[in-house]
Design a protein around this motif. Structure first.
Motif, PDB file in Angstrom:
ATOM      1  N   LYS A 115      92.178 -82.003 -87.410  1.00 26.43           N
ATOM      2  CA  LYS A 115      91.726 -80.655 -87.041  1.00 26.43           C
ATOM      3  C   LYS A 115      90.671 -80.782 -85.946  1.00 26.43           C
ATOM      4  O   LYS A 115      90.024 -81.812 -85.805  1.00 26.43           O
ATOM      5  CB  LYS A 115      91.118 -79.933 -88.248  1.00 26.43           C
ATOM      6  N   ASN A 116      90.472 -79.726 -85.221  1.00 26.41           N
ATOM      7  CA  ASN A 116      89.496 -79.745 -84.139  1.00 26.41           C
ATOM      8  C   ASN A 116      88.101 -79.384 -84.608  1.00 26.41           C
ATOM      9  O   ASN A 116      87.920 -78.748 -85.641  1.00 26.41           O
ATOM     10  CB  ASN A 116      89.919 -78.788 -83.024  1.00 26.41           C
ATOM     11  N   THR A 117      87.124 -79.781 -83.796  1.00 29.28           N
ATOM     12  CA  THR A 117      85.746 -79.345 -83.987  1.00 29.28           C
ATOM     13  C   THR A 117      85.635 -77.922 -83.450  1.00 29.28           C
ATOM     14  O   THR A 117      86.584 -77.383 -82.872  1.00 29.28           O
ATOM     15  CB  THR A 117      84.763 -80.236 -83.204  1.00 29.28           C
ATOM     16  N   CYS A 118      84.468 -77.337 -83.577  1.00 27.45           N
ATOM     17  CA  CYS A 118      84.275 -76.002 -83.014  1.00 27.45           C
ATOM     18  C   CYS A 118      84.439 -76.031 -81.488  1.00 27.45           C
ATOM     19  O   CYS A 118      84.882 -75.054 -80.893  1.00 27.45           O
ATOM     20  CB  CYS A 118      82.924 -75.428 -83.420  1.00 27.45           C
ATOM     21  N   TYR A 119      84.143 -77.166 -80.872  1.00 27.62           N
ATOM     22  CA  TYR A 119      84.339 -77.277 -79.422  1.00 27.62           C
ATOM     23  C   TYR A 119      85.830 -77.234 -79.085  1.00 27.62           C
ATOM     24  O   TYR A 119      86.247 -76.574 -78.132  1.00 27.62           O
ATOM     25  CB  TYR A 119      83.717 -78.573 -78.895  1.00 27.62           C
ATOM     26  N   GLY A 120      86.631 -77.934 -79.872  1.00 29.38           N
ATOM     27  CA  GLY A 120      88.078 -77.896 -79.678  1.00 29.38           C
ATOM     28  C   GLY A 120      88.640 -76.516 -79.938  1.00 29.38           C
ATOM     29  O   GLY A 120      89.542 -76.050 -79.234  1.00 29.38           O
ATOM     30  N   GLU A 121      88.101 -75.848 -80.951  1.00 29.94           N
ATOM     31  CA  GLU A 121      88.540 -74.481 -81.248  1.00 29.94           C
ATOM     32  C   GLU A 121      88.220 -73.551 -80.075  1.00 29.94           C
ATOM     33  O   GLU A 121      88.988 -72.647 -79.761  1.00 29.94           O
ATOM     34  CB  GLU A 121      87.876 -73.969 -82.526  1.00 29.94           C
ATOM     35  N   GLN A 122      87.082 -73.777 -79.432  1.00 29.60           N
ATOM     36  CA  GLN A 122      86.744 -72.979 -78.250  1.00 29.60           C
ATOM     37  C   GLN A 122      87.743 -73.245 -77.125  1.00 29.60           C
ATOM     38  O   GLN A 122      88.180 -72.317 -76.444  1.00 29.60           O
ATOM     39  CB  GLN A 122      85.335 -73.308 -77.769  1.00 29.60           C
ATOM     40  N   MET A 123      88.096 -74.520 -76.927  1.00 31.52           N
ATOM     41  CA  MET A 123      89.080 -74.848 -75.885  1.00 31.52           C
ATOM     42  C   MET A 123      90.413 -74.168 -76.168  1.00 31.52           C
ATOM     43  O   MET A 123      91.056 -73.640 -75.253  1.00 31.52           O
ATOM     44  CB  MET A 123      89.294 -76.360 -75.802  1.00 31.52           C
ATOM     45  N   LEU A 124      90.835 -74.187 -77.428  1.00 35.83           N
ATOM     46  CA  LEU A 124      92.105 -73.555 -77.786  1.00 35.83           C
ATOM     47  C   LEU A 124      92.058 -72.047 -77.544  1.00 35.83           C
ATOM     48  O   LEU A 124      93.026 -71.467 -77.041  1.00 35.83           O
ATOM     49  CB  LEU A 124      92.447 -73.858 -79.245  1.00 35.83           C
ATOM     50  N   ALA A 125      90.944 -71.425 -77.892  1.00 31.77           N
ATOM     51  CA  ALA A 125      90.806 -69.982 -77.662  1.00 31.77           C
ATOM     52  C   ALA A 125      90.833 -69.669 -76.169  1.00 31.77           C
ATOM     53  O   ALA A 125      91.479 -68.709 -75.734  1.00 31.77           O
ATOM     54  CB  ALA A 125      89.516 -69.460 -78.299  1.00 31.77           C
ATOM     55  N   LEU A 126      90.152 -70.478 -75.386  1.00 33.61           N
ATOM     56  CA  LEU A 126      90.143 -70.265 -73.937  1.00 33.61           C
ATOM     57  C   LEU A 126      91.531 -70.499 -73.348  1.00 33.61           C
ATOM     58  O   LEU A 126      91.991 -69.725 -72.501  1.00 33.61           O
ATOM     59  CB  LEU A 126      89.116 -71.173 -73.263  1.00 33.61           C
ATOM     60  N   ALA A 127      92.220 -71.531 -73.809  1.00 35.03           N
ATOM     61  CA  ALA A 127      93.577 -71.799 -73.319  1.00 35.03           C
ATOM     62  C   ALA A 127      94.511 -70.641 -73.659  1.00 35.03           C
ATOM     63  O   ALA A 127      95.318 -70.218 -72.824  1.00 35.03           O
ATOM     64  CB  ALA A 127      94.105 -73.103 -73.910  1.00 35.03           C
ATOM     65  N   ALA A 128      94.403 -70.119 -74.871  1.00 36.90           N
ATOM     66  CA  ALA A 128      95.232 -68.974 -75.264  1.00 36.90           C
ATOM     67  C   ALA A 128      94.913 -67.764 -74.390  1.00 36.90           C
ATOM     68  O   ALA A 128      95.810 -67.024 -73.979  1.00 36.90           O
ATOM     69  CB  ALA A 128      95.013 -68.644 -76.743  1.00 36.90           C
ATOM     70  N   HIS A 129      93.635 -67.590 -74.084  1.00 35.89           N
ATOM     71  CA  HIS A 129      93.230 -66.481 -73.214  1.00 35.89           C
ATOM     72  C   HIS A 129      93.826 -66.642 -71.815  1.00 35.89           C
ATOM     73  O   HIS A 129      94.373 -65.689 -71.255  1.00 35.89           O
ATOM     74  CB  HIS A 129      91.708 -66.403 -73.130  1.00 35.89           C
ATOM     75  N   LEU A 130      93.723 -67.833 -71.262  1.00 36.19           N
ATOM     76  CA  LEU A 130      94.260 -68.072 -69.921  1.00 36.19           C
ATOM     77  C   LEU A 130      95.774 -67.876 -69.890  1.00 36.19           C
ATOM     78  O   LEU A 130      96.315 -67.338 -68.926  1.00 36.19           O
ATOM     79  CB  LEU A 130      93.886 -69.473 -69.437  1.00 36.19           C
ATOM     80  N   ALA A 131      96.446 -68.287 -70.948  1.00 32.27           N
ATOM     81  CA  ALA A 131      97.900 -68.098 -71.011  1.00 32.27           C
ATOM     82  C   ALA A 131      98.253 -66.616 -71.124  1.00 32.27           C
ATOM     83  O   ALA A 131      99.247 -66.169 -70.552  1.00 32.27           O
ATOM     84  CB  ALA A 131      98.474 -68.871 -72.193  1.00 32.27           C
ATOM     85  N   ALA A 132      97.434 -65.858 -71.834  1.00 33.32           N
ATOM     86  CA  ALA A 132      97.698 -64.428 -72.013  1.00 33.32           C
ATOM     87  C   ALA A 132      97.334 -63.605 -70.779  1.00 33.32           C
ATOM     88  O   ALA A 132      97.834 -62.502 -70.603  1.00 33.32           O
ATOM     89  CB  ALA A 132      96.932 -63.904 -73.228  1.00 33.32           C
ATOM     90  N   HIS A 133      96.456 -64.144 -69.939  1.00 31.94           N
ATOM     91  CA  HIS A 133      95.985 -63.412 -68.756  1.00 31.94           C
ATOM     92  C   HIS A 133      96.047 -64.312 -67.521  1.00 31.94           C
ATOM     93  O   HIS A 133      95.017 -64.582 -66.891  1.00 31.94           O
ATOM     94  CB  HIS A 133      94.549 -62.924 -68.977  1.00 31.94           C
TER      95      HIS A 133
END
Length: 177
Positions: free
Chosen positions: A80-98
């Motif tokens: 599982k990811n750390t909170c830093y990895g979770e932030q990267m995943l959220a940002l990646a999902a955002h970039l993919a959505a927009h």
């Protein structure tokens, strides 16, 4: 005229392949960062290097420290990811959505919402804010850890600061939440 058209077509193809190459490198870098974060999560925040190295050597893992369980702050499933990895995943999902305008006012608001959902009290990170009279948890806590930057971000949201950069924490961590 036909030479000019051929040159333009060739340049367009060249630019297109350059863009694809950059996109592939960016995707590979993101994947590497997310996998690296997960590999290091089990030994996250080991501040005493000598002590950590001694643990690795005692376990015969000095040359292969990835996924070595030595996190004294929190416990989550290996991989599982750390909170830093979770932030990267959220940002990646955002970039993919927009993809066309990830920084417009509307898109930024959606990014704030996405990060809030990833770390708020309804997330795997548990209640937030923690009650003032709650007992101090015994370490390592079961489940993921919200670091100071995330806590500051959530506190700023609760205070009504929802715009970027005002919603960000004022600590010195490089994650910029």
């Amino acid at each position: 005229r036909s030479r000019k058209v051929l040159r333009l077509r060739g340049r367009r193809q060249s630019m297109s392949s350059e863009i694809v190459a950059v996109q592939r490198r960016a995707a590979a870098a993101l994947l590497g960062a997310i996998v690296g974060d997960a590999a290091a999560q089990t030994s996250h925040w080991n501040y005493d290097r000598a002590k950590f190295h001694a643990k690795l050597k005692a376990a015969g893992r000095f040359e292969t420290p990835e996924f070595f369980a030595a996190n004294s702050f929190y416990t989550v499933t290996s991989g599982k990811n750390t909170c830093y990895g979770e932030q990267m995943l959220a940002l990646a999902a955002h970039l993919a959505a927009h993809p066309t305008d990830p920084l417009s006012a509307t898109s930024r608001a959606k990014l704030v919402d996405r990060l809030e959902a990833a770390f708020d009290g309804a997330s795997a990170y548990g209640p937030w804010p923690v009650a003032a009279d709650a007992p101090k948890p015994t370490l390592p806590i079961p489940g993921p850890w919200r670091h100071g930057s995330i806590k500051g971000f959530l506190d700023n949201l609760r205070a009504g600061k929802r715009d970027i950069p005002e919603c960000g924490s004022d600590d010195s961590q490089g994650d910029c939440v």
